[in-house]
Design an enzyme around this catalytic site. Structure first.
Site, PDB file in Angstrom:
ATOM      1  N   ARG A   1      -8.176  16.043   0.768  1.00 55.23           N
ATOM      2  CA  ARG A   1      -9.240  15.270   0.150  1.00 55.23           C
ATOM      3  C   ARG A   1     -10.593  15.846   0.574  1.00 55.23           C
ATOM      4  NH1 ARG A   1      -6.945   9.099   0.301  1.00 55.23           N
ATOM      5  NH2 ARG A   1      -5.781   9.792   2.111  1.00 55.23           N
TER       6      ARG A   1
ATOM      7  N   LEU B   1       0.814  -1.224   0.000  1.00 56.13           N
ATOM      8  CA  LEU B   1       0.000   0.000   0.000  1.00 56.13           C
ATOM      9  C   LEU B   1       0.846   1.273   0.000  1.00 56.13           C
ATOM     10  CD1 LEU B   1      -2.058  -2.204   1.073  1.00 56.13           C
ATOM     11  CD2 LEU B   1      -3.072  -0.400   2.433  1.00 56.13           C
TER      12      LEU B   1
ATOM     13  N   TYR C   1       0.965   9.985 -10.295  1.00 55.89           N
ATOM     14  CA  TYR C   1       0.214   8.983  -9.529  1.00 55.89           C
ATOM     15  C   TYR C   1      -0.509   8.016 -10.464  1.00 55.89           C
ATOM     16  CZ  TYR C   1      -3.102   7.281  -5.962  1.00 55.89           C
ATOM     17  OH  TYR C   1      -3.853   6.511  -5.102  1.00 55.89           O
TER      18      TYR C   1
END
Ligand code: NAD
Ligand code: UDP
Length: 320
Positions: free
Chosen positions: A184, A72, A144
């Site tokens: 976010r 991750l 990304y």
């Protein structure tokens, strides 16, 4: 009991995964450079003999014994992954080669945390795994998006070399332990609503996302890792789609906040619509999300409220 390594285990999703794996009785090794992760996310395990932590940057090779690797490690929020785009690319490319190389050497099974961003600003809706995506290779998100696309390519090709490498494409996930300042939408709106500050809507708020609560996501990661065979990729996300304007209304109502809404410019390459087609996860993993948006938001708001009252400061990232 299995020996399980979690790269990025000090981060938001990784730390929730570690909680569940330890509760199931496994030995867990967290490998993290603390770029966006925090020791606070695993402090409660420090006295557990099944828990180990190494501060390590996966761009450097690592030699450890392990049976399973949940991979991750990678900053996930645009403000974090754009802080040092070349480092984001290295983490996804060199870091993933290192983790797949380790898996190959020790015969471990590896689960790659990929992302819905591989679909870019999708021209197909909802997004099924067979869709190849619509990504700008030189845009501000490309370090990304393209980083994760090459990470998937690596997983598939190491797979052809005998590594049991599995790919999940994670859609927007939220919950306790998100950073206050990760930029976010859920964390921004919750902090703004709790502090009575203006709610920042980028664009006209008509763009959509589908938000998955972190406990549902973790269940999906474990189902994928433990399935008898399933290379994927498999979408993991909540198929309930909401507009950003609607999300702001829900958060205002759940926090009883009087914050005003303010419009800000829409970031470049901001996807217009995003919703996972989760039929593959339903068929192959018998997985689907259970936590409704309001329920998950309430739990997230409770966590943020407690941390704000305790005086937690926004993370100074970029030190890892
Ligand atoms: P996060 O930023 O909270 O966690 C990432 C962790 O990786 C952090 O602890 C960070 O310190 C660590 N890390 C970063 N670069 C590293 C490196 N080079 N070496 C070692 N450790 C490193 O993010 P998250 O939301 O928990 O995301 C976890 C994974 O899930 C990421 O791979 C992300 O791309 C993927 N994902 C997340 C979402 C989401 O909505 N949160 C959506 C899609 C995909
Ligand atoms: N967004 C917003 N206000 C904010 C932060 C984000 O309107 O304060 C919007 C953003 O433009 C995007 C959506 O919310 O359309 C989700 O953004 P986030 O960064 O959470 O996730 P991603 O764009 O990576 O899916």
């Amino acid at each position: 009991m299995a020996r399980i390594m979690v790269t990025g285990g000090a981060g938001f999703i990784g730390s929730h995964l570690v909680d569940v794996l330890l509760a199931e009785g496994h030995e867990v090794l967290v490998v993290d450079n603390l770029f966006t992760g925090s020791r606070a996310n695993f402090r409660h395990h420090l006295t557990n003999p099944n828990f180990e932590y190494i501060r390590h940057d996966i761009v450097q090779p690592l030699m450890v014994e392990t049976d399973y690797i949940y991979h991750l490690a990678c900053p996930a929020s645009p403000v974090h992954y754009q802080h040092n785009p070349v480092k984001t690319i290295k983490t996804n490319v060199v870091g993933t080669i290192n983790m797949l190389g380790l898996a190959k050497r020790v015969g471990a099974r590896l689960l790659l945390a990929s992302t819905s961003e591989v679909y870019g600003d999708p021209q197909v809706h909802p997004q099924h795994e067979s869709y190849w995506g619509h990504v700008n290779p030189i845009g501000p998100r490309s370090c990304y998006d393209e980083g994760k696309r090459i990470a998937e390519t690596l997983a598939v090709n190491y797979g052809a070399n005998g590594v049991d490498a599995r790919i999940v494409r994670i859609f927007n996930t939220y919950g306790p332990r998100m950073l206050f300042n990760d930029g976010r939408v859920v964390s921004n709106f919750v902090v703004q609503a709790l502090k009575g500050e203006p709610i920042t809507i980028y664009g006209d708020g008509s763009q959509t996302r589908s938000f998955c609560f972190v406990s549902d996501l973790v269940r999906g990661l474990i189902s994928m890792m433990t399935a008898n065979s399933c290379a994927g990729p498999v979408n993991l996300g909540n198929p309930v789609e909401v507009s950003i304007a609607e999300l702001s209304e829900r958060i205002l109502s759940l926090t009883n906040s009087r914050s005003q809404l303010v419009r800000m410019p829409l970031p470049q390459d901001d996807p217009t619509r995003r919703r996972p087609d989760i039929s593959r996860a339903r068929d192959q993993l018998r997985w689907e999300p259970k936590v409704a948006l309001d329920e998950g938001l309430q739990e997230t708001i409770r966590d943020f409220d407690l941390r704000l009252r305790a005086g937690e400061q926004p993370l100074e990232f970029g030190v890892g």
